[in-house]
Each structure stands twice: as C-alpha cells, then as structure tokens.
Design an enzyme around this catalytic site. Structure first.
Site, short mmCIF file in Angstrom:
data_model
loop_
_atom_site.label_atom_id
_atom_site.label_comp_id
_atom_site.label_asym_id
_atom_site.label_seq_id
_atom_site.Cartn_x
_atom_site.Cartn_y
_atom_site.Cartn_z
N LYS A 1 33.30 42.12 40.12
CA LYS A 1 34.74 41.83 40.05
C LYS A 1 35.14 40.55 40.76
O LYS A 1 36.25 40.04 40.53
CB LYS A 1 35.53 43.02 40.61
CG LYS A 1 35.42 44.29 39.75
CD LYS A 1 36.28 45.40 40.33
CE LYS A 1 36.24 46.66 39.46
NZ LYS A 1 34.97 47.40 39.58
N SER B 1 30.28 46.75 41.45
CA SER B 1 31.65 46.21 41.47
C SER B 1 31.77 44.83 42.14
O SER B 1 32.84 44.23 42.12
CB SER B 1 32.60 47.20 42.15
OG SER B 1 32.96 48.22 41.26
N SER C 1 39.18 48.45 43.90
CA SER C 1 38.03 48.26 43.02
C SER C 1 38.19 49.00 41.69
O SER C 1 37.23 49.50 41.12
CB SER C 1 36.73 48.71 43.71
OG SER C 1 35.60 48.22 43.01
#
Length: 447
Positions: free
Chosen positions: A68, A65, A129
């Site tokens: 991102k 993640s 997230s």
C-alpha cells in the site's frame, strides 16, 4: 611431576581457547551489526540513502500490505498533479464492496451508493490498512485496478526498485480476490518486493511526500461513525489500548506500514526520527506480530546508538596537489577548483578515516594537454568528486545512482580569454619553439 605439568598445560590451553571464543563472539557480532530475527531486513539513513545494515536484502518476498505504500505514493502524486484532490468524492464499486464485506479481511466496512472523499479513503488505507479503500482509490485514479497496477509497476521502474512485481493495489494474494483479480495479472500471483526495494519505496515516499507521515503516525481515527486503529503498535496509542501496547512503543516512530499474510509472514516498514536524524527500516517474514516490532526496535536502536551524521568534506574542499587546473588561451595560467557541496554521511565510530575523495575530470572540457580552454566562468562544472569508502564493510546506498556519493567540481574564479594580440604572440612563440625543436632534432640526427 611430568603428568601434573602436562595436565596443567592442557587446562591452560583449554582456558585460552575458551577465553578467545568468549571474547571473539561479541566482537564478531558487533562487527556484523544487530542480530535481527527476520528472513530479510535492512536499515537506511533517510537523508542520504546510506544503508547501515542489511540481511538477505535482495530476496523477493510477498510484502503483504506494505504494498500500500506504492498506492499511497500514487495518490499523493495524483493530488500533486491536480488529477484529484483530497475533497474529490467517489462511490464504492461492487468489487471493492465485496472485499469490504468479507469478514476475513477485517476492513472498515464500506457502504455502497454513498460518497466518500479521497481523504476518508486514504486515511482508512494508511491508518487501518483497509483493502477495499485501496481498491476504491486505485479505481478512482486509473479507472480500474488493472490499469492502476500498470502505474504501480511503471513507478517502481522509475524509482529504480531492483526487485518488484505488483499485481494488485492491496498486497492480498490475487487468489483472495476471486474473479475480480486485476486484468493483465495471474489469478495465482502475489506481489513481490525485496527488503531493499521496500526500503527504496519507503525512502521515496518519505522524501517526496513527507506529509504522508502526518497520517501514518495517527494511532486511531474516526471513520464513518466508528473508531479505526493503526496496526503500528510502536506508535503512542491512546489510554484504552496503551496498557497492552506500551511495551512496543518506540520514541520517534511515525510510520510507515505493517503487513501480514500466511505466505509473507509478519512484515513492517518503519521509520523514526530523533534529533533531526531519520532512519527507515524493513523486516520481512518475522515469526509473529510482536516480533516484527521487536526486530524493528533492534534495528532502530542500532542506528540511533551507533551512528552520527558527520561532515566529512566541507563545501569548497580541495584535494592536496589537485587544487588547480591549467588554462589554455586565458589571461591566467590556471584556475582553482573545489567541491560545490559538502559530504555528510552517517558514520559509526572511527569510520570517518576510511573515507576519501577521488576526482573525475570532465574529459570533454580538456584539450590534449589536459588543459581547460578559456573563457571559464566562476562556478562552471569541470568534473565530479566521488566519496569512496575504503573500510572492510560497506553496504552502499539504497539507490545505485544516489547523488549523495558525488558532488560537482567547479571553477572558483572566472578566467577570461586572452586578447587577440597576446594570443597571436603566443601562437608565434609556439611556432618558433616548435620549429626550433624540429631543427635541433634534425641536427642531432646528422651526428
């Protein structure tokens, strides 16, 4: 007696070896920096981009993640360019909804046929997230996640990330997306970033869009009637969860992004500021959710406890015996030159003495005799001064072309071109000087 003496010497030799080993180990460890239990790690000064420590920083691993952060960057850029605003609304596609409805991804739970603002979607992505909101934002900005992936890779190239491959906006493996994996990518592909590239991405996000930290620093928030929580345990969480997370709290931490998949392990790109000093750290493939924060704290402690920002060379600095340049066709014979900015660097211990400056004059501005030609304006660039480190260990800068390593050399005064009469006299003098030299050389040849 001889046997006792030999035995005594043996014990003495063993003791010397042991003492040398015991003393040597801490010194060696100190020189190498912190002992970070991660497959790959890096620590960067957020102001200058100076790398203070690295361990296997160029291994390309799945960033999970932490991907991102690129999605976040492109959202901020789209808002800055007026393409969208925080109040722009969008609805959730079937693809994004399928990801949100999948319990294995533990998302915020989105509803179809409902308007969500960019602010709501971004908050869920940056704080919790969430994967589906990342996809929804990608589709809003680029029309499809496949087109958004092209934007991600183009921006990575523009930033100069040395090791990268983006195949989706979330950090999930494409195989987790089923038949919805982005067009133009492979179904069995995953994103790839090195710790160096991840740190450079974070460096750009923090410096280009510092307001992103006001969102990444939020421990919990309300979203669609529910409380969502930040996976960054180093933040000061609310009393309800503080008892279990207090051990991980780190003063000054305000971002950035956690990450975890089976392939990636536990990752974290962190940033912290204390006393106007900010650091960015990345740890990749640590052993547990706890370890990623413990190793981040170890990196941050190393930075805050060992380095100080120091002005090594002030604005207007002049190298000894290189403070002037000769002038041709000017009312003055030379001009003072100096740096137009200072050099400020995070320095550990006595490292300051290992730095010096090197001048690089602009050859296009010099004639064959190494002179500048009048007129010269005050502040005119005549070259660059480069900061050079001559110590044993130097990790360089997060960006290869970082401007923090060089500043301009500029003229300190205006030197006007001499008037035509003086230039003519000078030309005549040069002519006769040259003629006289030729005659002298010819006469010498006769003898």
């Amino acid at each position: 007696m001889k046997h006792k003496l030999t035995k005594g010497l043996s014990f003495l030799l063993i003791a010397i070896v042991m003492v040398t080993t015991i003393i040597g180990q801490p010194l060696s460890a100190k020189a190498a920096g912190p002992d970070v239990q991660a497959e790959s790690a890096i620590l960067v000064d957020a102001e200058t981009g100076k790398i203070l420590f690295s361990k296997n920083p160029d291994i390309a691993l799945p960033p999970a993640s932490m991907t991102k952060m690129m999605t976040e960057y492109l959202v901020w850029e789209a808002i800055e360019n007026g393409k969208i605003s925080w109040n722009t609304t969008t609805q959730i596609s079937d693809y994004a909804y399928s990801i949100s409805a999948n319990n294995s991804f533990s998302g915020v739970g989105l509803t179809q046929s409902k308007d969500y603002t960019v602010q709501q979607l971004y908050d869920a992505m940056a704080i919790n997230s969430d994967n589906a909101t990342s996809i929804a934002l990608a589709e809003l900005i680029a029309g499809s996640e496949g087109e958004f992936v092209k934007m991600m890779n183009a921006k990575a190239k523009e930033m100069g990330l040395p090791d990268y491959k983006f195949v989706n906006s979330t950090g999930l493996a494409n195989s987790d997306l089923g038949e919805n994996y982005p067009k133009g990518t492979e179904q069995d592909a995953s994103n790839r970033l090195s710790a160096r590239s991840t740190a450079l991405l974070a460096y750009n996000l923090v410096n280009d869009y510092p307001k992103a930290l006001t969102i990444s620093s939020v421990p919990s928030a309300e979203f669609d009637g529910q409380t969502i929580r930040n996976w960054n345990w180093m933040l000061p969480h609310d009393p309800e969860t503080a008892s279990s997370l207090q051990q991980f709290y780190y003063k000054g931490i305000d971002g950035l992004k956690t990450g975890h998949t089976d392939l990636a392990g536990y990752c974290f790109a962190g940033t912290a500021e204390r006393n106007d000093q900010r650091y960015i750290s990345v740890v990749m493939k640590t052993e547990s959710v706890e370890a990623r924060f413990q190793q981040t704290a170890r990196l941050m402690d190393y930075g805050f406890n060992n380095f100080d920002q120091k002005e090594l060379f002030a604005k207007g600095y002049q190298l000894e015996n290189k403070s002037t340049l000769p002038i041709a066709k000017g009312k003055e014979d030379n001009v003072q030159i100096a740096t137009n900015n200072s050099f400020v660097v995070p320095v550990k211990g006595e490292q300051a003495k290992n730095y010096n400056l090197e001048y690089h004059l602009d050859k296009d501005k010099l004639n064959k005799d190494g002179e500048l030609t009048a007129p010269i304006k005050k502040g005119e660039k005549v070259g660059t001064a480069e900061l050079v480190f001559n110590g044993e260990t130097d990790y360089g800068y997060i960006s290869a072309g970082d401007s923090k390593t060089t500043v301009d050399l500029v003229a300190q005064d205006t030197v006007e071109k001499d008037n035509w009469f003086m230039l003519t006299l000078g030309a005549i003098a040069d002519f006769f000087t040259g003629l006289f030299s030729t005659v002298v050389d010819t006469v010498k040849g006769w003898f």
